[in-house]
Design a protein around this motif. Structure first.
Motif, PDB file in Angstrom:
ATOM      1  N   ASP A  27      26.418 -37.295  15.635  1.00  0.00           N
ATOM      2  CA  ASP A  27      26.404 -38.546  14.878  1.00  0.00           C
ATOM      3  C   ASP A  27      27.809 -38.951  14.446  1.00  0.00           C
ATOM      4  O   ASP A  27      28.146 -40.136  14.450  1.00  0.00           O
ATOM      5  CB  ASP A  27      25.475 -38.447  13.672  1.00  0.00           C
ATOM      6  N   TYR A  28      28.637 -37.981  14.089  1.00  0.00           N
ATOM      7  CA  TYR A  28      30.029 -38.294  13.754  1.00  0.00           C
ATOM      8  C   TYR A  28      30.735 -38.950  14.936  1.00  0.00           C
ATOM      9  O   TYR A  28      31.411 -39.972  14.779  1.00  0.00           O
ATOM     10  CB  TYR A  28      30.779 -37.040  13.313  1.00  0.00           C
ATOM     11  N   GLU A  29      30.570 -38.387  16.118  1.00  0.00           N
ATOM     12  CA  GLU A  29      31.197 -38.962  17.311  1.00  0.00           C
ATOM     13  C   GLU A  29      30.702 -40.387  17.553  1.00  0.00           C
ATOM     14  O   GLU A  29      31.464 -41.250  17.990  1.00  0.00           O
ATOM     15  CB  GLU A  29      30.930 -38.089  18.542  1.00  0.00           C
ATOM     16  N   ARG A  30      29.438 -40.633  17.244  1.00  0.00           N
ATOM     17  CA  ARG A  30      28.834 -41.950  17.456  1.00  0.00           C
ATOM     18  C   ARG A  30      29.361 -42.978  16.455  1.00  0.00           C
ATOM     19  O   ARG A  30      29.589 -44.135  16.828  1.00  0.00           O
ATOM     20  CB  ARG A  30      27.314 -41.835  17.342  1.00  0.00           C
ATOM     21  N   ILE A  31      29.600 -42.596  15.198  1.00  0.00           N
ATOM     22  CA  ILE A  31      29.949 -43.593  14.174  1.00  0.00           C
ATOM     23  C   ILE A  31      31.425 -43.633  13.787  1.00  0.00           C
ATOM     24  O   ILE A  31      31.839 -44.570  13.108  1.00  0.00           O
ATOM     25  CB  ILE A  31      29.105 -43.397  12.900  1.00  0.00           C
ATOM     26  N   LYS A  32      32.220 -42.665  14.209  1.00  0.00           N
ATOM     27  CA  LYS A  32      33.601 -42.579  13.701  1.00  0.00           C
ATOM     28  C   LYS A  32      34.435 -43.824  13.989  1.00  0.00           C
ATOM     29  O   LYS A  32      35.351 -44.134  13.236  1.00  0.00           O
ATOM     30  CB  LYS A  32      34.304 -41.322  14.206  1.00  0.00           C
ATOM     31  N   LYS A  60      34.703 -35.487   7.048  1.00  0.00           N
ATOM     32  CA  LYS A  60      34.290 -35.190   8.423  1.00  0.00           C
ATOM     33  C   LYS A  60      33.267 -34.059   8.385  1.00  0.00           C
ATOM     34  O   LYS A  60      33.132 -33.372   7.366  1.00  0.00           O
ATOM     35  CB  LYS A  60      35.499 -34.806   9.260  1.00  0.00           C
ATOM     36  N   PRO A  61      32.538 -33.827   9.488  1.00  0.00           N
ATOM     37  CA  PRO A  61      31.532 -32.757   9.479  1.00  0.00           C
ATOM     38  C   PRO A  61      32.110 -31.430   8.978  1.00  0.00           C
ATOM     39  O   PRO A  61      33.139 -30.961   9.465  1.00  0.00           O
ATOM     40  CB  PRO A  61      31.112 -32.662  10.941  1.00  0.00           C
ATOM     41  N   LEU A  87      28.176 -34.679   6.788  1.00  0.00           N
ATOM     42  CA  LEU A  87      29.113 -35.770   7.071  1.00  0.00           C
ATOM     43  C   LEU A  87      28.911 -36.822   5.987  1.00  0.00           C
ATOM     44  O   LEU A  87      27.787 -37.272   5.754  1.00  0.00           O
ATOM     45  CB  LEU A  87      28.802 -36.378   8.442  1.00  0.00           C
ATOM     46  N   LEU A  88      29.984 -37.192   5.304  1.00  0.00           N
ATOM     47  CA  LEU A  88      29.908 -38.204   4.252  1.00  0.00           C
ATOM     48  C   LEU A  88      30.731 -39.423   4.653  1.00  0.00           C
ATOM     49  O   LEU A  88      31.879 -39.299   5.091  1.00  0.00           O
ATOM     50  CB  LEU A  88      30.460 -37.665   2.931  1.00  0.00           C
ATOM     51  N   PHE A  89      30.123 -40.607   4.492  1.00  0.00           N
ATOM     52  CA  PHE A  89      30.828 -41.853   4.746  1.00  0.00           C
ATOM     53  C   PHE A  89      30.222 -42.945   3.877  1.00  0.00           C
ATOM     54  O   PHE A  89      29.181 -42.746   3.249  1.00  0.00           O
ATOM     55  CB  PHE A  89      30.773 -42.225   6.235  1.00  0.00           C
ATOM     56  N   ARG A  90      30.891 -44.081   3.812  1.00  0.00           N
ATOM     57  CA  ARG A  90      30.394 -45.203   3.023  1.00  0.00           C
ATOM     58  C   ARG A  90      29.941 -46.331   3.950  1.00  0.00           C
ATOM     59  O   ARG A  90      30.588 -46.602   4.958  1.00  0.00           O
ATOM     60  CB  ARG A  90      31.460 -45.722   2.068  1.00  0.00           C
TER      61      ARG A  90
END
Length: 63
Positions: free
Chosen positions: A12-17, A26-27, A37-40
């Motif tokens: 998912d990180y690779e998909r949304i980064k 980051k993961p 993984l934390l993001f806004r």
């Protein structure tokens, strides 16, 4: 914070980064056994995608 149990945090990180410039963490494997993984989101809400990685963490979600 809005949390989502996901199949694979790293995928998912690779998909949304490239979709957001607001990655908070980051993961990372947390001490309690979840990979997180934390993001806004665009409204500023903190989103946590997590995947249990240890047997103990996985067992918390088995019914």
């Amino acid at each position: 914070m809005i949390e989502f149990f996901v199949e694979n945090v790293d995928d998912d990180y690779e998909r949304i980064k490239n979709l957001t410039s607001d990655i908070v963490q980051k993961p990372t494997t947390m001490p309690w056994g979840n990979r997180s993984l934390l993001f806004r989101d665009p409204d500023g809400n903190l989103i946590n995608f997590f995947t249990p990685t240890t047997e103990e963490a996985k067992n918390k979600f088995v019914k």
